[in-house]
Design an enzyme around this catalytic site. Structure first.
Site, PDB file in Angstrom:
ATOM      1  N   GLU A  41       0.586  -1.006   0.548  1.00 58.88           N
ATOM      2  CA  GLU A  41      -0.413   0.011   0.397  1.00 58.88           C
ATOM      3  C   GLU A  41       0.763   1.223  -0.092  1.00 58.88           C
ATOM      4  O   GLU A  41       1.886   1.802   0.623  1.00 58.88           O
ATOM      5  CB  GLU A  41      -0.587   0.202   1.187  1.00 58.88           C
ATOM      6  CG  GLU A  41      -1.903   1.303   1.108  1.00 58.88           C
ATOM      7  CD  GLU A  41      -2.651   1.324   2.419  1.00 58.88           C
ATOM      8  OE1 GLU A  41      -3.935   1.942   2.577  1.00 58.88           O
ATOM      9  OE2 GLU A  41      -2.935   0.201   3.572  1.00 58.88           O
ATOM     10  N   LYS A 112      -9.398   2.480  -2.387  1.00 57.56           N
ATOM     11  CA  LYS A 112      -9.639   1.610  -1.111  1.00 57.56           C
ATOM     12  C   LYS A 112     -10.985   1.622  -0.248  1.00 57.56           C
ATOM     13  O   LYS A 112     -11.026   3.507  -0.410  1.00 57.56           O
ATOM     14  CB  LYS A 112      -8.298   2.229  -0.288  1.00 57.56           C
ATOM     15  CG  LYS A 112      -8.628   1.508   1.143  1.00 57.56           C
ATOM     16  CD  LYS A 112      -7.339   1.909   1.994  1.00 57.56           C
ATOM     17  CE  LYS A 112      -6.944   0.887   3.326  1.00 57.56           C
ATOM     18  NZ  LYS A 112      -5.717   1.577   4.282  1.00 57.56           N
ATOM     19  N   CYS A 148      -5.404  -3.171   2.311  1.00 53.42           N
ATOM     20  CA  CYS A 148      -5.292  -3.184   3.117  1.00 53.42           C
ATOM     21  C   CYS A 148      -6.506  -2.997   3.831  1.00 53.42           C
ATOM     22  O   CYS A 148      -7.282  -4.550   3.832  1.00 53.42           O
ATOM     23  CB  CYS A 148      -4.485  -1.782   4.161  1.00 53.42           C
ATOM     24  SG  CYS A 148      -3.835  -2.302   5.873  1.00 53.42           S
ATOM     25  N   SER A 182       0.471  -2.854   7.228  1.00 55.06           N
ATOM     26  CA  SER A 182      -0.718  -3.495   8.178  1.00 55.06           C
ATOM     27  C   SER A 182       0.447  -3.138   9.235  1.00 55.06           C
ATOM     28  O   SER A 182       1.393  -4.205   9.084  1.00 55.06           O
ATOM     29  CB  SER A 182      -0.933  -4.414   8.055  1.00 55.06           C
ATOM     30  OG  SER A 182      -1.899  -4.898   8.947  1.00 55.06           O
ATOM     31  N   GLY A 309      22.694   6.908  28.799  1.00 58.62           N
ATOM     32  CA  GLY A 309      23.283   6.851  29.500  1.00 58.62           C
ATOM     33  C   GLY A 309      22.762   5.241  30.443  1.00 58.62           C
ATOM     34  O   GLY A 309      22.443   4.680  29.998  1.00 58.62           O
ATOM     35  N   SER A 311      22.986   2.607  33.490  1.00 63.76           N
ATOM     36  CA  SER A 311      23.297   3.000  34.672  1.00 63.76           C
ATOM     37  C   SER A 311      23.488   1.445  35.732  1.00 63.76           C
ATOM     38  O   SER A 311      23.515   1.754  36.827  1.00 63.76           O
ATOM     39  CB  SER A 311      22.038   3.518  34.840  1.00 63.76           C
ATOM     40  OG  SER A 311      21.225   2.163  34.734  1.00 63.76           O
ATOM     41  N   GLY A 313      21.122  -0.611  35.324  1.00 66.04           N
ATOM     42  CA  GLY A 313      19.850  -1.063  35.364  1.00 66.04           C
ATOM     43  C   GLY A 313      19.323  -2.029  34.246  1.00 66.04           C
ATOM     44  O   GLY A 313      19.930  -1.751  33.056  1.00 66.04           O
ATOM     45  N   SER A 316      18.441   0.693  30.632  1.00 66.64           N
ATOM     46  CA  SER A 316      19.797   0.596  30.145  1.00 66.64           C
ATOM     47  C   SER A 316      20.395  -0.485  29.361  1.00 66.64           C
ATOM     48  O   SER A 316      20.788  -0.139  28.560  1.00 66.64           O
ATOM     49  CB  SER A 316      20.431   2.035  30.791  1.00 66.64           C
ATOM     50  OG  SER A 316      21.105   1.006  31.701  1.00 66.64           O
ATOM     51  N   GLU A 421       7.157   2.839  34.020  1.00 73.89           N
ATOM     52  CA  GLU A 421       7.268   4.370  33.930  1.00 73.89           C
ATOM     53  C   GLU A 421       6.676   5.781  33.295  1.00 73.89           C
ATOM     54  O   GLU A 421       6.543   6.798  34.390  1.00 73.89           O
ATOM     55  CB  GLU A 421       9.401   4.842  33.936  1.00 73.89           C
ATOM     56  CG  GLU A 421       9.829   3.695  34.132  1.00 73.89           C
ATOM     57  CD  GLU A 421      11.513   3.629  34.133  1.00 73.89           C
ATOM     58  OE1 GLU A 421      12.108   3.202  35.012  1.00 73.89           O
ATOM     59  OE2 GLU A 421      11.527   4.373  33.539  1.00 73.89           O
ATOM     60  N   LYS A 531       3.818  15.206  30.906  1.00 76.43           N
ATOM     61  CA  LYS A 531       4.724  14.520  30.391  1.00 76.43           C
ATOM     62  C   LYS A 531       5.100  13.679  29.502  1.00 76.43           C
ATOM     63  O   LYS A 531       5.840  13.355  28.505  1.00 76.43           O
ATOM     64  CB  LYS A 531       5.187  12.980  32.223  1.00 76.43           C
ATOM     65  CG  LYS A 531       5.790  14.273  33.043  1.00 76.43           C
ATOM     66  CD  LYS A 531       6.187  13.605  33.540  1.00 76.43           C
ATOM     67  CE  LYS A 531       6.190  14.210  35.456  1.00 76.43           C
ATOM     68  NZ  LYS A 531       7.482  12.842  36.096  1.00 76.43           N
TER      69      LYS A 531
END
Length: 560
Positions: A41, A112, A148, A182, A309, A311, A313, A316, A421, A531
């Site tokens: 498509e 379409k 589609c 898709s 960064g 860390s 953890g 990352s 988070e 945020k």
């Protein structure tokens, strides 16, 4: 009849590159004696072009590309996707179209009918639905050409008034050809199979389905094009997450001259709709989608080097491993930025990870930078107790260091935040939320752990200590994520009910989740939209991703 599927990775608005890819595939198919070659498509301009469609120059370039392509459609029929102008004054200015090219001419144009306008789709903003349906006759066969979403309505979808295949069946077609773009999510492979099977079962016709492949910023297309015979057996499957050109012989009786990969009895009958979060669901596909998302973002933007960064953890670590796979370890720079609250094992774990991966890394302590901030702010902060303000200074110091190195050496900063988070606002604007691309922003924390285990499937790449230790932002002494958030084994499953399944508080509580916790978590999600609205693009791997696929008001009061 020999039919080719050309599963290709297009670059939106890169007409020269897209056209050359299409022509190269046509020439190869001609060499192999193809009768028809099918592309995806809007292949000429790339999907989804969004508001580029509002520029006459962009549409003109689409037409110019079609003119160039049709010169190669001499001994082979070519089905290629591009916009088509609407000659009627009423309605939208454009159709989403499939051009049937043969003998160097535009023999037919199919429009379409079903224009999706949900989740990542916004087609009714630009296109007019088809108002006529005609089969295309070619070499003694009648072709039912759809695009589609057209095959996702079998007359039982309340979103649409018209089922295009029902209209085309009035002309007794011999086969179905579908040009598709898709997008991938971890349920969609099963969804597509079920939809195609339903079409074949209803109309008793073979179906050739060509899907786009490649990532367009947030949205990943996995390819995985299919060929089904008239009995709904899966007889052809192109690879996932890579370009491919394959041919299939359609026999006159509607069978395919190829072994059956999956008999109709084993092809799913319904779409995959998990009722709860399954963190390991199709985790290999999730891994491959993210790797492609990183690689295509850099390639198509002209970038070559990444920075992040590191860390010690899990987030990352997984981001770094995926980036190294996508770009090559030598092109990914990790920066370890310990503070006075960082533990020695976190630094050691991050160093071991980079040594395992073979990527360059630097250690830049932030204690002195942090102390300078605190000193300069002391006349304002006075003797107020340590709080989130001091925590965020550390995070923003790291963000500034990463962006400084990125600017100096031409890196793109990869963000390592996960969906858990981002959902709860557990992140610092202009700090750990900085970046050009969100790698894990559509993966819940439990899925991040599942990715880590998948990355380590053939041996330890991510140190086991990173996987087993309690997650922590390490912004204050002894800090653990559990100090601010519920255990991820509970949180992620609750978030899944609200975000993916759109369950309200009453329904979620009825599933056994603590009532006070439900109210708290849903409030956290809704008050932190401001945020997420400032966050970078997120590689989409779920049926409901933050960003392009989820649009809610920033100042809304609902559950806040």
């Amino acid at each position: 009849m020999k039919i080719f599927l050309a599963q290709q990775n297009y670059h939106i608005g890169n007409f020269e590159s897209n056209t050359q890819k299409i022509i190269c595939a046509i020439e190869e198919a001609k060499k192999q004696g193809g009768d028809i070659i099918l592309f995806s498509e809007l292949s000429v301009c790339g999907y989804a072009p969004k508001d580029f469609l509002e520029f006459d120059d962009f549409i003109n370039k689409c037409y110019q590309a079609i003119d160039e392509i049709r010169q190669h459609a001499d001994t082979i029929a070519v089905l290629v996707g591009a916009p088509d102008r609407n000659p009627v004054r009423e309605g939208k200015d454009l159709f989403n179209a499939a051009y049937f090219l043969y003998e160097k001419e535009v023999k037919a144009v199919a429009h379409k009918t079903c224009l999706p306008n949900y989740d990542v789709f916004d087609e009714y903003r630009y296109f007019e639905p088809a108002y006529d349906w005609k089969v295309v006759e070619f070499k003694g066969k009648k072709l039912a050409i759809t695009i589609c979403e057209d095959i996702w309505n079998l007359g039982d979808n309340p979103m649409y008034r018209i089922c295009p295949m029902d209209e085309l069946m009035k002309q007794q077609p011999d086969l179905m050809l579908n040009l598709s773009a898709s997008p991938f999510d971890y349920t969609h492979d099963e969804d597509r199979k079920a939809t195609i099977k339903a079409n074949v079962t209803k109309y008793k016709l073979p179906l050739f389905y060509c899907n786009a492949v490649g990532s367009q910023t947030e949205v990943v297309f996995d390819g995985t094009s299919y060929v089904f015979d008239k009995d709904a057996n899966l007889c052809g499957k192109l690879p996932s997450f890579q370009s491919s050109l394959q041919s299939f012989i359609l026999n006159d009786d509607g069978t395919i001259d190829a072994p059956v990969i999956e008999p109709a009895s084993r092809v799913p009958d319904k779409e995959l709709n998990p009722l709860a979060l399954e963190e390991n669901l199709n985790i290999e596909q999730v891994h491959d989608a993210i790797v492609m998302g990183i690689k295509d973002y850099f390639t198509k933007m002209g970038f070559t080097k990444a920075i992040l960064g590191s860390s010690g953890g899990i987030d990352s670590a997984v981001t770094l491993a995926l980036a190294c796979e996508a770009l090559g370890a030598e092109h990914v720079r990790a920066v370890l930025m310990p503070s006075e609250f960082s533990t020695d094992h976190s630094v050691n774990d991050a160093v071991i990870l980079s040594k395992n991966l073979g990527n360059p890394y630097d250690i830049v302590p932030i204690k002195n930078i942090y102390d300078c901030f605190i000193q300069e702010l002391q006349p304002i902060f006075k003797d107020l107790p340590f709080s989130i303000a001091e925590e965020n200074i550390q995070s923003r110091s790291r963000g500034n260091l990463l962006m400084a190195i990125a600017n100096k050496f031409g890196y793109i900063l990869l963000n390592t935040s996960n969906k858990s988070e981002l959902a709860t606002g557990y992140g610092t604007l202009y700090g750990d939320m900085a970046g050009g691309l969100g790698v894990l922003g559509d993966c819940y924390k439990l899925q991040v752990y599942a990715l880590a285990r998948y990355i380590n499937r053939n041996g330890e790449i991510i140190p086991e200590n990173i996987i087993t230790k309690a997650p922590s932002a390490e912004l204050r002494p002894g800090q653990k994520d559990a100090d601010s958030l519920p255990d991820y084994s509970i949180l992620d499953k609750l978030l899944f009910q609200y975000i993916e399944r759109r369950q309200g508080p009453k329904e979620i509580k009825a599933q056994g989740f603590d009532a006070a916790l439900v109210d708290r978590v849903l409030r956290m999600v809704n008050i932190n939209e401001y945020k997420r609205n400032q966050f970078c693009p997120i590689i989409r791997i779920s049926p409901k991703a933050f960003g392009v696929g989820r649009r809610v008001p920033i100042v809304g009061k609902y559950l806040a």
